[in-house]
Design a protein around this motif. Structure first.
Motif, short mmCIF file in Angstrom:
data_model
loop_
_atom_site.label_atom_id
_atom_site.label_comp_id
_atom_site.label_asym_id
_atom_site.label_seq_id
_atom_site.Cartn_x
_atom_site.Cartn_y
_atom_site.Cartn_z
N GLY A 1 -26.30 -56.68 -16.76
CA GLY A 1 -24.95 -56.61 -16.37
C GLY A 1 -24.62 -56.71 -14.90
N ALA A 2 -24.61 -55.52 -14.44
CA ALA A 2 -24.20 -55.45 -12.97
C ALA A 2 -25.41 -56.24 -12.09
CB ALA A 2 -24.05 -54.06 -12.45
N CYS A 3 -26.54 -55.96 -12.34
CA CYS A 3 -27.55 -56.87 -11.58
C CYS A 3 -27.45 -58.31 -11.54
CB CYS A 3 -28.99 -56.18 -11.89
SG CYS A 3 -29.46 -54.52 -11.45
N LEU A 4 -27.33 -58.86 -12.89
CA LEU A 4 -27.34 -60.01 -12.91
C LEU A 4 -26.01 -60.75 -12.44
CD1 LEU A 4 -29.17 -60.87 -16.14
CD2 LEU A 4 -29.87 -61.54 -13.90
N ALA A 5 -24.82 -59.89 -12.56
CA ALA A 5 -23.59 -60.31 -12.15
C ALA A 5 -23.89 -60.62 -10.45
CB ALA A 5 -22.38 -59.43 -12.34
N HIS A 6 -24.25 -59.62 -9.80
CA HIS A 6 -24.70 -59.84 -8.36
C HIS A 6 -25.58 -60.84 -8.07
CE1 HIS A 6 -22.03 -56.47 -6.72
NE2 HIS A 6 -22.67 -55.44 -7.50
N LEU A 7 -26.70 -61.04 -9.05
CA LEU A 7 -27.59 -62.19 -8.62
C LEU A 7 -26.96 -63.49 -8.57
CD1 LEU A 7 -31.29 -62.06 -9.37
CD2 LEU A 7 -29.96 -63.92 -10.37
N LEU A 8 -26.01 -63.55 -9.58
CA LEU A 8 -25.33 -64.91 -9.94
C LEU A 8 -24.53 -65.32 -8.74
CD1 LEU A 8 -24.60 -64.54 -13.67
CD2 LEU A 8 -25.95 -66.41 -12.82
N LEU A 9 -23.87 -64.20 -8.24
CA LEU A 9 -23.04 -64.47 -7.11
C LEU A 9 -24.04 -64.85 -5.82
CD1 LEU A 9 -20.56 -61.54 -7.47
CD2 LEU A 9 -19.97 -63.76 -7.56
N GLN A 10 -25.05 -64.05 -5.69
CA GLN A 10 -25.87 -64.53 -4.62
C GLN A 10 -26.55 -66.10 -4.64
OE1 GLN A 10 -28.91 -61.62 -4.79
NE2 GLN A 10 -27.81 -60.06 -3.52
N ARG A 11 -26.50 -66.41 -5.97
CA ARG A 11 -26.82 -67.84 -6.41
C ARG A 11 -25.74 -68.92 -6.20
NH1 ARG A 11 -32.35 -68.07 -8.81
NH2 ARG A 11 -31.60 -70.24 -9.37
N GLN A 12 -24.60 -68.32 -5.83
CA GLN A 12 -23.42 -69.25 -5.60
C GLN A 12 -22.82 -69.66 -7.12
OE1 GLN A 12 -24.43 -71.67 -2.76
NE2 GLN A 12 -24.46 -70.42 -1.05
N GLU A 13 -22.98 -68.87 -8.12
CA GLU A 13 -22.55 -69.30 -9.39
C GLU A 13 -21.27 -68.60 -9.80
OE1 GLU A 13 -23.61 -71.69 -10.93
OE2 GLU A 13 -25.77 -71.80 -10.35
N VAL A 14 -20.49 -68.76 -10.69
CA VAL A 14 -19.48 -68.36 -11.26
C VAL A 14 -19.36 -67.48 -12.51
CG1 VAL A 14 -16.76 -68.79 -11.79
CG2 VAL A 14 -18.08 -70.26 -10.38
N PRO A 15 -19.75 -66.20 -12.27
CA PRO A 15 -19.67 -65.13 -13.35
C PRO A 15 -18.29 -64.68 -13.74
CG PRO A 15 -20.61 -64.07 -11.58
CD PRO A 15 -20.29 -65.35 -10.81
N ILE A 16 -17.48 -64.96 -14.70
CA ILE A 16 -16.21 -64.67 -15.13
C ILE A 16 -16.50 -63.20 -16.03
CG2 ILE A 16 -14.22 -65.12 -16.34
CD1 ILE A 16 -14.57 -68.01 -15.65
N HIS A 17 -15.55 -62.15 -15.48
CA HIS A 17 -15.60 -60.95 -16.35
C HIS A 17 -14.90 -61.20 -17.78
CE1 HIS A 17 -14.24 -56.57 -16.64
NE2 HIS A 17 -15.09 -56.88 -17.38
N GLY A 18 -15.64 -61.76 -18.72
CA GLY A 18 -15.26 -61.72 -19.78
C GLY A 18 -16.01 -62.12 -21.02
N GLY A 19 -15.78 -62.29 -22.20
CA GLY A 19 -16.62 -62.75 -23.15
C GLY A 19 -16.12 -64.26 -23.68
N ALA A 20 -17.00 -64.85 -24.55
CA ALA A 20 -16.63 -66.39 -24.99
C ALA A 20 -17.09 -66.51 -26.38
CB ALA A 20 -17.27 -67.27 -24.06
N ASN A 21 -16.23 -67.22 -27.12
CA ASN A 21 -16.53 -67.37 -28.56
C ASN A 21 -16.59 -69.22 -28.59
OD1 ASN A 21 -14.77 -64.87 -28.45
ND2 ASN A 21 -15.87 -65.02 -30.58
N VAL A 22 -17.35 -69.64 -29.62
CA VAL A 22 -17.43 -71.10 -29.63
C VAL A 22 -16.13 -71.40 -30.58
CG1 VAL A 22 -18.65 -73.07 -30.11
CG2 VAL A 22 -19.73 -71.18 -29.05
N VAL A 23 -15.38 -72.30 -30.32
CA VAL A 23 -14.29 -72.71 -31.19
C VAL A 23 -14.23 -74.30 -30.99
CG1 VAL A 23 -11.61 -72.76 -31.80
CG2 VAL A 23 -12.74 -70.61 -30.72
N ASP A 24 -14.47 -75.21 -32.33
CA ASP A 24 -14.40 -76.67 -32.07
C ASP A 24 -15.43 -77.01 -31.26
OD1 ASP A 24 -12.51 -76.42 -34.02
OD2 ASP A 24 -10.80 -76.92 -32.62
N ASN A 25 -16.69 -76.35 -31.18
CA ASN A 25 -17.80 -76.86 -30.40
C ASN A 25 -17.53 -76.83 -28.88
OD1 ASN A 25 -20.55 -77.81 -30.55
ND2 ASN A 25 -19.77 -79.78 -29.99
#
Length: 300
Positions: free
Chosen positions: A99-123
Motif C-alpha cells: 500500500g503506502a510503500c508502493l504508492a510512494h515508489l510509484l510517485l518516485q517513478r513518475q507514475e499515476v497511482p489513483i486512490h481507488g479500486g477498479a472493476n472490469v466492465v465491458d473489457n
C-alpha cells in the motif's frame, strides 16, 4: 541471505525478501524493477525517527515508522527497505509494503497511482476513486459480486501505453471495513484481519480478479453529500485534471515536493482521453442499488 520471491504488480516486477501471502509468485523472470529488502535503517532514518520525525518525504526518498510494525524506507523508485519489529504481524507488514510503500515508489517513478479500486466492465477498467469512507470498497465489491472482476483495490495505477491510459493489475485481494464485510455476508473468521487503525479485513480474490492490464474506460469520483437522492454528473474540462490530482494515493507527496511535470503530463493525458463522472451519495441513506444503476448506465 534471504530467499528471493518474485511478483508482478502495477506493471512492475518485484524481487522480495518477504513472501507475500496475497500474491502469486511469477516464474521465468529475467529482471526486476524493484527490490524489497529486510534490513537495518540508514543512520539518518534512525535519528529522524528517534527525534519524533516519523514520516519524512523527500523527492527521491521517503521513510515512515509504524509502532506495531516497523520502519519503512522507499528510495529512488527502485528499493523498499523494511526493518520489522520482532513481533510484527505479517499481514500488517504486507499491507504497508503493498500500500503506502508502493504508492510512494510509484510517485518516485513518475507514475499515476489513483486512490481507488477498479472493476472490469465491458473489457475496460472502471476506476472508482474518492476519499476514505466515501463508499469505494462497497461499490467495487457489489460490482464484483455482480460479475465484474476487480483489477485493483485501493490503488489503481494508470500507465500511458502508446498514448492510451492503461490500468495495471494490483494484488488479488480487497481490503474491507468490518461493516462492509458483514454487509456482504462474509465470514470474518475466514478473513485475515488487518488492524491498520481502521478495523479492516483482507479478502483474497481468485476467480473474481483480472490479471492483465486493461484500458481505462471511465473514472468515477464518489463523494458524500447532504442531498436527499444519489446523482451523477459528468466532470469536464480542467476540473478533470484537478479531480485526478486530488485523488492521488499519498497526495501528501505533492505537498512536500510539488507535482512532477512528468506526472502532470500523464494526468492531463488521462483527463483528455477518459470519461469522468462524479457521483454524490447521500449521507446515512441506503443508495447502493441506485448508484450502481446510475454508474452502469454511463459505462455501458
Amino acid at each position: 541471505m534471504y530467499t528471493k520471491y518474485y511478483y508482478y504488480i502495477y506493471g512492475l516486477v518485484l524481487e522480495s525478501d518477504i513472501k507475500f501471502a496475497s500474491m502469486k509468485e511469477i516464474e521465468n523472470h529475467q529482471y526486476s524493477d524493484v527490490s524489497i529488502e529486510i534490513g537495518i535503517m540508514p543512520q539518518k532514518v534512525k535519528e529522524s525517527i528517534a527525534s519524533g520525525q516519523e514520516y519524512v518525504i523527500r523527492k527521491d526518498e521517503v521513510w515512515f515508522y509504524i509502532p506495531d510494525s516497523g520502519s519503512y524506507y522507499i528510495e529512488n523508485g527502485e528499493r523498499i527497505l523494511v526493518e520489522k519489529k520482532q513481533q510484527s504481524d505479517q499481514n500488517l507488514v504486507e499491507c504497508f509494503i503493498l500500500g503506502a510503500c508502493l504508492a510512494h515508489l510509484l510517485l518516485q517513478r513518475q507514475e499515476v497511482p489513483i486512490h481507488g479500486g477498479a472493476n472490469v466492465v465491458d473489457n475496460k477498467a472502471l476506476i472508482i476513486m474518492g476519499e476514505c469512507g466515501a463508499g469505494k470498497s462497497t461499490l467495487t465489491t457489489a460490482l464484483r459480486l455482480d460479475g465484474f472482476p476487480v483489477i485493483a483495490d485501493d490503488i489503481s495505477t494508470v500507465h500511458i501505453v502508446n498514448e492510451t491510459a492503461m490500468v495495471m493489475p494490483a494484488a488479488p485481494r480487497q481490503k474491507l471495513c468490518r461493516d462492509t464485510a458483514i454487509r456482504f455476508g462474509l465470514d470474518l473468521h475466514n478473513l485475515d484481519y488487518i488492524s491498520e487503525g481502521k478495523d479492516k479485513f483482507a479478502v483474497d480474490l481468485k476467480q473474481d480478479f483480472c490479471t492483465v492490464e486493461k484500458e481505462a474506460g471511465v473514472i468515477i469520483e464518489i463523494c458524500l453529500s447532504d442531498q436527499e437522492e444519489a446523482s451523477i454528473s459528468e466532470i469536464i474540462g480542467i476540473d478533470k485534471v484537478y479531480t485526478i490530482l486530488n485523488n492521488i494515493q499519498r497526495k501528501v507527496y505533492f505537498d512536500a515536493v510539488g507535482v512532477n511535470p512528468v506526472i502532470m503530463k500523464k494526468v492531463v493525458k488521462i483527463a483528455s482521453t477518459v470519461r469522468m463522472y462524479r457521483i454524490l451519495r447521500p449521507k446515512g441513506k441506503e443508495t447502493l442499488n441506485e448508484i450502481k444503476e446510475l454508474l452502469l448506465d454511463k459505462v455501458k
